[in-house]
Write a protein that holds these residues in place. Structure first.
Motif, PDB file in Angstrom:
ATOM      1  N   ASN A 193       0.798  -1.234   0.000  1.00 25.82           N
ATOM      2  CA  ASN A 193       0.000   0.000   0.000  1.00 25.82           C
ATOM      3  C   ASN A 193       0.829   1.282   0.000  1.00 25.82           C
ATOM      4  O   ASN A 193       0.379   2.306  -0.515  1.00 25.82           O
ATOM      5  CB  ASN A 193      -0.921   0.017   1.225  1.00 25.82           C
ATOM      6  N   TYR A 194       2.013   1.234   0.597  1.00 27.17           N
ATOM      7  CA  TYR A 194       2.737   2.499   0.794  1.00 27.17           C
ATOM      8  C   TYR A 194       4.121   2.566   0.169  1.00 27.17           C
ATOM      9  O   TYR A 194       4.615   3.653  -0.101  1.00 27.17           O
ATOM     10  CB  TYR A 194       2.867   2.795   2.298  1.00 27.17           C
ATOM     11  N   SER A 195       4.762   1.417  -0.023  1.00 22.55           N
ATOM     12  CA  SER A 195       6.168   1.493  -0.430  1.00 22.55           C
ATOM     13  C   SER A 195       6.315   1.857  -1.910  1.00 22.55           C
ATOM     14  O   SER A 195       7.153   2.665  -2.279  1.00 22.55           O
ATOM     15  CB  SER A 195       6.854   0.162  -0.139  1.00 22.55           C
ATOM     16  N   TYR A 196       5.491   1.238  -2.719  1.00 19.33           N
ATOM     17  CA  TYR A 196       5.539   1.511  -4.154  1.00 19.33           C
ATOM     18  C   TYR A 196       4.387   2.435  -4.547  1.00 19.33           C
ATOM     19  O   TYR A 196       3.407   2.551  -3.825  1.00 19.33           O
ATOM     20  CB  TYR A 196       5.463   0.208  -4.945  1.00 19.33           C
ATOM     21  N   GLU A 197       4.516   3.077  -5.699  1.00 17.36           N
ATOM     22  CA  GLU A 197       3.445   3.955  -6.169  1.00 17.36           C
ATOM     23  C   GLU A 197       2.204   3.115  -6.475  1.00 17.36           C
ATOM     24  O   GLU A 197       2.318   1.986  -6.940  1.00 17.36           O
ATOM     25  CB  GLU A 197       3.878   4.691  -7.454  1.00 17.36           C
ATOM     26  N   PRO A 198       0.983   3.683  -6.231  1.00 16.41           N
ATOM     27  CA  PRO A 198      -0.239   2.920  -6.511  1.00 16.41           C
ATOM     28  C   PRO A 198      -0.281   2.451  -7.975  1.00 16.41           C
ATOM     29  O   PRO A 198       0.057   3.206  -8.873  1.00 16.41           O
ATOM     30  CB  PRO A 198      -1.354   3.936  -6.237  1.00 16.41           C
ATOM     31  N   GLY A 199      -0.670   1.205  -8.155  1.00 17.10           N
ATOM     32  CA  GLY A 199      -0.777   0.653  -9.505  1.00 17.10           C
ATOM     33  C   GLY A 199       0.549   0.284 -10.127  1.00 17.10           C
ATOM     34  O   GLY A 199       0.602  -0.118 -11.297  1.00 17.10           O
ATOM     35  N   GLN A 200       1.638   0.466  -9.381  1.00 17.00           N
ATOM     36  CA  GLN A 200       2.953   0.087  -9.915  1.00 17.00           C
ATOM     37  C   GLN A 200       3.640  -0.893  -8.967  1.00 17.00           C
ATOM     38  O   GLN A 200       4.509  -0.509  -8.181  1.00 17.00           O
ATOM     39  CB  GLN A 200       3.826   1.326 -10.105  1.00 17.00           C
TER      40      GLN A 200
END
Lengths: 140, 110
Positions: free
Chosen positions: A56-63
């Motif tokens: 949910n937080y480490s990577y950009e949403p949808g990526q």
């Protein structure tokens, strides 16, 4: 036997569907290492919270990005290591929940990190060369 | 996670089954939101088939309880398995929720 030979690991992509793979991996790895059910339960919840946070937080949403889990047993301690290559994470940014607060005052959220610390004997985070490394240790 | 819903007089009973984690939390939240939107102010969540709960599940329960409190409604939980109850205790949730052993006793709490 060297500790490395006792470690089990899995590489995942950070999507919510990965949670199922995390449970299957832990079930198999815990059985292979002969860990007690109580230890497995604590590892499951801690891994779930940690992996959910990365998704949910480490990577950009949808990526979605890569995520690596490994579980080892040495000297009566089960060690779960979770690595990702997303954004840095500082637990100090997550306020500790007030367990005595009333329903009205209790904020929604912030429980994941708290549960990890309560379930584990040690939780350590570090970052090196763009890799977030979370080490969680549970005595058996 | 499987979610079923039925009406017992003015109480909406929502039965959850399986793992209540980040993957299933969205569906559970959506179901509870629809009950609230249909003016359901008395909700009993039957947790007897929930084998596992993470903070994502706890978050849905807490936010539903808050919304219901805001409309003078009531949320009751029933049938927590020992492991789920343990997570509730660690999270300090046993003191903010009304938790009863089974559906029959849960329905009497309204």
């Amino acid at each position: 036997m060297a500790p490395e030979q006792k470690a089990h690991s899995i590489e995942l992509k950070t999507e919510l569907a990965a949670l199922e793979q995390v449970f299957v991996f832990l079930e198999e790895a815990c059985a292979a290492l002969g860990l007690p059910l109580a230890t497995q339960r604590a590892l499951e919840l801690s891994a779930d919270e940690a992996v959910t946070n990365v998704i949910n937080y480490s990577y950009e949403p949808g990526q979605p990005g890569p995520l690596r889990l490994s579980l080892g047993l040495e000297g009566g301690e089960a060690t779960l290591i979770i690595e990702d290559q997303g954004k840095p994470f500082d637990e100090k940014d997550v306020p500790a929940p007030d367990l005595d607060a009333s329903l009205e005052e209790r904020p929604v959220g912030g429980l994941g990190v708290f549960l990890m610390h309560r379930m584990m004997d040690r939780v350590e985070r570090s970052r090196r060369d763009g890799v977030n490394r979370l080490v969680m240790v549970k005595k058996i | 996670m499987e979610i079923s819903q039925n009406q017992k007089n003015d109480v909406t009973v929502v039965a959850l089954a399986g793992r209540f984690d980040a993957q299933s939390a969205g569906n559970a939240e959506e179901t509870l939101k629809k009950v609230l939107e249909a003016d359901g102010t008395k909700i009993l969540i039957d947790m007897s088939q929930v084998e596992y709960i993470s903070s994502a599940g706890l978050r849905v329960l807490l936010s539903t309880a808050k919304k219901l409190a805001g409309v003078s409604g009531k949320l009751v939980l029933c049938g927590l398995k020992p492991y789920v109850r343990e997570v509730f205790e660690v999270a300090g949730f046993t003191s903010i929720f009304m938790i009863l052993p089974d559906e029959a006793q849960g329905l009497q709490a309204f």
